[in-house]
Design an enzyme around this catalytic site. Sequence first.
Site, short mmCIF file in Angstrom:
data_model
loop_
_atom_site.label_atom_id
_atom_site.label_comp_id
_atom_site.label_asym_id
_atom_site.label_seq_id
_atom_site.Cartn_x
_atom_site.Cartn_y
_atom_site.Cartn_z
N HIS A 45 -28.70 -33.29 -43.59
CA HIS A 45 -28.98 -33.97 -44.88
C HIS A 45 -28.31 -33.25 -46.03
O HIS A 45 -28.78 -33.33 -47.17
CB HIS A 45 -30.48 -34.08 -45.14
CG HIS A 45 -31.27 -34.63 -44.00
ND1 HIS A 45 -31.57 -35.96 -43.86
CD2 HIS A 45 -31.78 -34.02 -42.89
CE1 HIS A 45 -32.25 -36.16 -42.73
NE2 HIS A 45 -32.38 -34.99 -42.13
N LYS A 69 -6.48 -27.25 -62.43
CA LYS A 69 -6.87 -28.04 -61.27
C LYS A 69 -6.06 -27.74 -60.02
O LYS A 69 -4.88 -27.44 -60.07
CB LYS A 69 -6.75 -29.52 -61.59
CG LYS A 69 -7.75 -29.97 -62.63
CD LYS A 69 -9.15 -30.10 -62.07
CE LYS A 69 -9.37 -31.54 -61.66
NZ LYS A 69 -10.71 -31.73 -61.11
N SER A 104 -3.19 -31.28 -61.79
CA SER A 104 -3.49 -32.38 -62.69
C SER A 104 -2.43 -32.44 -63.77
O SER A 104 -1.85 -31.42 -64.14
CB SER A 104 -4.87 -32.16 -63.30
OG SER A 104 -4.97 -32.82 -64.55
N GLU A 138 -8.57 -36.05 -49.55
CA GLU A 138 -9.09 -37.28 -50.14
C GLU A 138 -8.35 -38.49 -49.58
O GLU A 138 -8.93 -39.54 -49.31
CB GLU A 138 -8.97 -37.24 -51.67
CG GLU A 138 -9.94 -36.24 -52.29
CD GLU A 138 -9.60 -35.91 -53.74
OE1 GLU A 138 -9.04 -36.76 -54.44
OE2 GLU A 138 -9.89 -34.78 -54.16
#
Length: 457
Positions: free
Chosen positions: A156, A283, A277, A290
């Site tokens: 969980h 970043k 970025s 992803e």
Amino acid sequence: MKTLWGGRYRGVTDELMWAFNASIAYDRRLAQVDIRGSMAYARALERAGVLPHEEVRAITDGLQLVADEFDRGEFRFAPTDEDIHTAVERRLGEMIGPVAGKLHTGRSRNDQIATDIRLFLMDELAALGDALRHAQSSIVAQAERHLHVLMPGYTHLQPAQPVRFSHWLLSYFWMLERDYQRMADLLRRVAVCPLGAGPLAGNAYGIDREALARDLGFNGVTENSMDAVSDRDMLLETLSWAAILGTHLSRLAEDLILWSTAEFGFVLLDERYTTGSSIMPQKRNPDSMELVRGKSGRLTGNLMRLLTVVKGIPSTYDKDLQEDKEPLFDTLDTLEMLLPIVAGVVETLQVNEDKMRAALVEGLLATDLADYLVRRGVPFREAHGLVGQAVLQSEERGVPLSKLPYEVYQAISPAYGPDLYAALDYEASVEARNMRGGTALEAVREQLERAQAILAK
Ligand code: ARG
């Protein structure tokens, strides 16, 4: 537009209809397998006594020249080329003359395309199998390098029990191993030859289908010509296999994305697989992972797409089936990039052992404390409650379980002895789980050896 079926037609095909109907834009990828199939079919016609040796020789030599043109990227498509089959036959005719028109004797584009996609898939799946093996190897190598590293295991997404990092990583090896097995299994059903099924009823020229199948590297022949021309199960299985594989890789990606956040910091993706970025200089985004996560949606979509196409078609070939190729190609192309990316990310992954250790919280050992009470004769359900009370006390007092005074434990239950503190040890917790498939060092070593043995095969 002059067509293959010109004989019974008075007019011409509507221009938009022509474009709507044509598959050449994408089935040109099947050129080499289409030619391979045609060469074998010409030889089958010779063996059946339908065509003399010289004609078959002219056809196969001519087909070789066409294949060479494709190889060199010099094949010129004509506006009349509806699909790859007509394109190859048209070019063959230009090269060897009217004898080219004998190649299609007894054959239909229906059994032809069914053969092409199977031949194509046999090659592609073998290559993807290698890429899958490579990804598995990168997992095994990292697991071996970090055999000793402990980390919190989650259920969980809440801290659950301590585990070895290597144990976590190897869990993905076994997912991918099932994918490999599924691929090998479905390949058996791909490697069955439909050629000779004709348009639907079979071949009237007495060709030897077994010999033809062997010639093309198939393991057997289809049993029913009507089934053979419209069976796309092997594509559905491939897309389903890919969707499941994509789901596994997506879950791995999700774990790595989460663990590479500043908050976790368990792992660091190599620069090669991250991007910056355009506005925020600090970043380092895990775009590789992803996209792996995102592409799994695409793989699943391709499966849904073909299932939906196939579900309503009546017996034998219908043009709907032409819609099988784009999802198939897209899925294969996607996997072709995805698998090496995953292998590269895992291979170059930096593992932050200290961060993982720092994330070990004593709540992870609550089960071990219950196990301690069980060993002292307390029924597990009761032990669960007694440890729950200790957890509550530790939360209220703001101290970990190991700093909770003995009197507190004693007040909860006399079953707690002074040796309870020895149960509150991460290493001991992990080592207690020394069974096949468990997270103890010896168990993970054995698991690793089994994985290595599979890869060595
Ligand atoms: N381009 C077609 C396909 O991909 C080839 C088979 C055509 N058969 C036919 N009867 N029109 O399915």
